[in-house]
Design a protein around this motif. Structure first.
Motif, PDB file in Angstrom:
ATOM      1  N   SER A 119      -4.305   5.084 -11.716  1.00 60.89           N
ATOM      2  CA  SER A 119      -4.003   6.515 -12.270  1.00 60.89           C
ATOM      3  C   SER A 119      -3.790   6.871 -13.334  1.00 60.89           C
ATOM      4  O   SER A 119      -4.167   8.528 -13.634  1.00 60.89           O
ATOM      5  CB  SER A 119      -2.275   7.005 -11.370  1.00 60.89           C
ATOM      6  OG  SER A 119      -1.130   5.625 -12.039  1.00 60.89           O
ATOM      7  N   LYS A 120      -3.061   6.246 -14.362  1.00 59.34           N
ATOM      8  CA  LYS A 120      -2.993   7.073 -14.781  1.00 59.34           C
ATOM      9  C   LYS A 120      -4.711   6.956 -16.055  1.00 59.34           C
ATOM     10  O   LYS A 120      -5.001   7.962 -16.643  1.00 59.34           O
ATOM     11  CB  LYS A 120      -2.450   5.884 -16.465  1.00 59.34           C
ATOM     12  CG  LYS A 120      -0.984   5.307 -15.677  1.00 59.34           C
ATOM     13  CD  LYS A 120      -0.301   7.383 -16.404  1.00 59.34           C
ATOM     14  CE  LYS A 120       1.211   6.787 -15.996  1.00 59.34           C
ATOM     15  NZ  LYS A 120       1.984   8.453 -16.173  1.00 59.34           N
TER      16      LYS A 120
ATOM     17  N   LEU B 159       0.600  -1.599   0.020  1.00 60.31           N
ATOM     18  CA  LEU B 159      -0.065   0.290   0.239  1.00 60.31           C
ATOM     19  C   LEU B 159       1.019   1.423  -0.052  1.00 60.31           C
ATOM     20  O   LEU B 159       0.244   2.648  -0.771  1.00 60.31           O
ATOM     21  CB  LEU B 159      -1.064   0.114   1.272  1.00 60.31           C
ATOM     22  CG  LEU B 159      -2.188  -1.097   1.061  1.00 60.31           C
ATOM     23  CD1 LEU B 159      -3.330  -1.181   2.248  1.00 60.31           C
ATOM     24  CD2 LEU B 159      -2.514  -0.199   0.072  1.00 60.31           C
ATOM     25  N   PRO B 160       2.000   0.781   0.953  1.00 56.36           N
ATOM     26  CA  PRO B 160       2.778   2.779   0.573  1.00 56.36           C
ATOM     27  C   PRO B 160       2.431   2.464  -0.893  1.00 56.36           C
ATOM     28  O   PRO B 160       3.244   3.846  -1.439  1.00 56.36           O
ATOM     29  CB  PRO B 160       3.947   2.292   1.704  1.00 56.36           C
ATOM     30  CG  PRO B 160       3.543   1.775   2.519  1.00 56.36           C
ATOM     31  CD  PRO B 160       2.448   0.400   2.575  1.00 56.36           C
ATOM     32  N   THR B 161       3.607   1.897  -1.291  1.00 49.78           N
ATOM     33  CA  THR B 161       3.843   1.719  -2.850  1.00 49.78           C
ATOM     34  C   THR B 161       2.733   2.717  -3.991  1.00 49.78           C
ATOM     35  O   THR B 161       3.255   3.334  -4.942  1.00 49.78           O
ATOM     36  CB  THR B 161       4.783   0.582  -3.759  1.00 49.78           C
ATOM     37  OG1 THR B 161       5.858   0.448  -2.682  1.00 49.78           O
ATOM     38  CG2 THR B 161       4.990   0.950  -4.695  1.00 49.78           C
ATOM     39  N   PHE B 162       1.251   1.789  -3.556  1.00 51.50           N
ATOM     40  CA  PHE B 162       0.538   2.304  -4.178  1.00 51.50           C
ATOM     41  C   PHE B 162      -0.215   3.845  -4.013  1.00 51.50           C
ATOM     42  O   PHE B 162      -0.011   4.498  -5.417  1.00 51.50           O
ATOM     43  CB  PHE B 162      -0.993   0.875  -3.773  1.00 51.50           C
ATOM     44  CG  PHE B 162      -1.943   1.124  -4.379  1.00 51.50           C
ATOM     45  CD1 PHE B 162      -2.395   0.897  -5.207  1.00 51.50           C
ATOM     46  CD2 PHE B 162      -2.550   2.692  -4.076  1.00 51.50           C
ATOM     47  CE1 PHE B 162      -3.552   1.148  -6.210  1.00 51.50           C
ATOM     48  CE2 PHE B 162      -3.895   3.234  -4.568  1.00 51.50           C
ATOM     49  CZ  PHE B 162      -4.389   2.127  -5.342  1.00 51.50           C
TER      50      PHE B 162
ATOM     51  N   GLY C  90      -0.344  -2.188 -13.929  1.00 53.76           N
ATOM     52  CA  GLY C  90       0.155  -2.777 -12.678  1.00 53.76           C
ATOM     53  C   GLY C  90      -1.156  -1.924 -12.307  1.00 53.76           C
ATOM     54  O   GLY C  90      -1.523  -1.607 -12.836  1.00 53.76           O
ATOM     55  N   VAL C  91      -1.833  -2.529 -10.959  1.00 53.74           N
ATOM     56  CA  VAL C  91      -2.687  -1.708 -10.004  1.00 53.74           C
ATOM     57  C   VAL C  91      -3.034  -0.359 -10.436  1.00 53.74           C
ATOM     58  O   VAL C  91      -3.262   0.471 -10.131  1.00 53.74           O
ATOM     59  CB  VAL C  91      -3.002  -2.834  -8.718  1.00 53.74           C
ATOM     60  CG1 VAL C  91      -4.606  -1.826  -7.977  1.00 53.74           C
ATOM     61  CG2 VAL C  91      -2.848  -3.951  -8.596  1.00 53.74           C
ATOM     62  N   ALA C  92      -1.897   0.728  -8.873  1.00 55.91           N
ATOM     63  CA  ALA C  92      -1.910   1.540  -9.019  1.00 55.91           C
ATOM     64  C   ALA C  92      -1.335   1.817 -10.466  1.00 55.91           C
ATOM     65  O   ALA C  92      -2.471   3.424 -10.719  1.00 55.91           O
ATOM     66  CB  ALA C  92      -1.053   1.894  -7.944  1.00 55.91           C
TER      67      ALA C  92
END
Length: 240
Positions: free
Chosen positions: A157-158, A103-106, A151-153
């Motif tokens: 985001s994009k 989660l921190p990386t997300f 990837g998920v994040a």
């Protein structure tokens, strides 16, 4: 003498941002380069100046709203105007799946790819309204079409950047502000090193190059004020 238009580029120290700076400066823009690494920004600015262009450097963590506001104020103090904004900073990580992400990386990826974009646009918008300016949000092929490996994040985001651009265009048209959601496919930059499986030289050789994206951005920046490029997707023939 015609006053130079001023272009603020985030992520200007490398890759697509640096290539855009060189191209825009050659087209007559004064480029203001922002990013976290002052040394890389200085290198790009020096290259622009050695080619006869005009460049300035404003090191910046675009995730810090106070720093962004201060940088915008400094830009206006130095140059008196802002006519364009190119948002080229991005982040991903090798651990990008539900079964290995943290989660921190997300949050860091979403903060860089989405929240920082909104933060810079929000700070720059009064100046862009005054000039009838243009915004180019460098998104991704994954922001236009679902890409399982992105990837998920990164994908979330994009993809969200498309809505950021749509709302800008819908709400800011009365001020003459125009925004483009630019979605490049594979581009041979250092950003590829963040992939779980890093592409080799042969794979990179058939990808788009940073200069290809710079030419694409130049097309948008050079379009007449009555023309808006809402979304633009460019990809190499090798894209899958």
């Amino acid at each position: 003498m015609t006053e130079r238009r001023v272009l603020w580029i985030t992520g200007g120290g490398s890759g697509m941002g640096a290539a855009t700076a060189r191209s825009a400066a050659a087209d007559g823009w004064t480029v203001v380069l922002s990013g976290r690494r002052a040394d890389r920004l200085d290198e790009v600015a020096a290259a622009v100046r050695s080619a006869g262009g005009s460049a300035d450097v404003l090191p910046l963590d675009a995730g810090d709203p106070d720093a962004v506001a201060a940088a915008h104020d400094t830009l206006l103090e130095r140059h008196g105007r802002l006519d364009g904004l190119v948002l080229a900073a991005g982040l991903n990580a090798p651990q990008r799946r539900w079964d290995d992400q943290s989660l921190p990386t997300f949050r860091a990826i979403v903060d860089t790819n989405l929240t920082a974009v909104v933060t810079v646009v929000d700070a720059a918008l009064p100046s862009l309204r005054a000039s009838g300016g243009v915004v180019v949000v460098v998104s991704s092929y994954a922001g236009w079409s679902f890409q399982p490996g992105a990837g998920v994040a990164y994908s979330a985001s994009k993809t969200a950047l498309g809505s950021v651009v749509r709302t800008l265009n819908q709400q800011e048209a009365p001020h003459g502000v125009r925004a483009t959601h630019l979605c490049p496919g594979d581009v041979a930059t250092d950003f590829l090193d963040q992939r779980p499986s890093v592409p080799d030289e042969a794979a990179r050789a058939v990808m788009l190059q940073p200069e290809d994206i710079a030419r694409t951005v130049s097309f948008v920046l050079g379009s007449p004020s009555y023309m808006r490029v809402d979304e633009l997707v460019v990809s190499p023939v090798s894209q899958r």
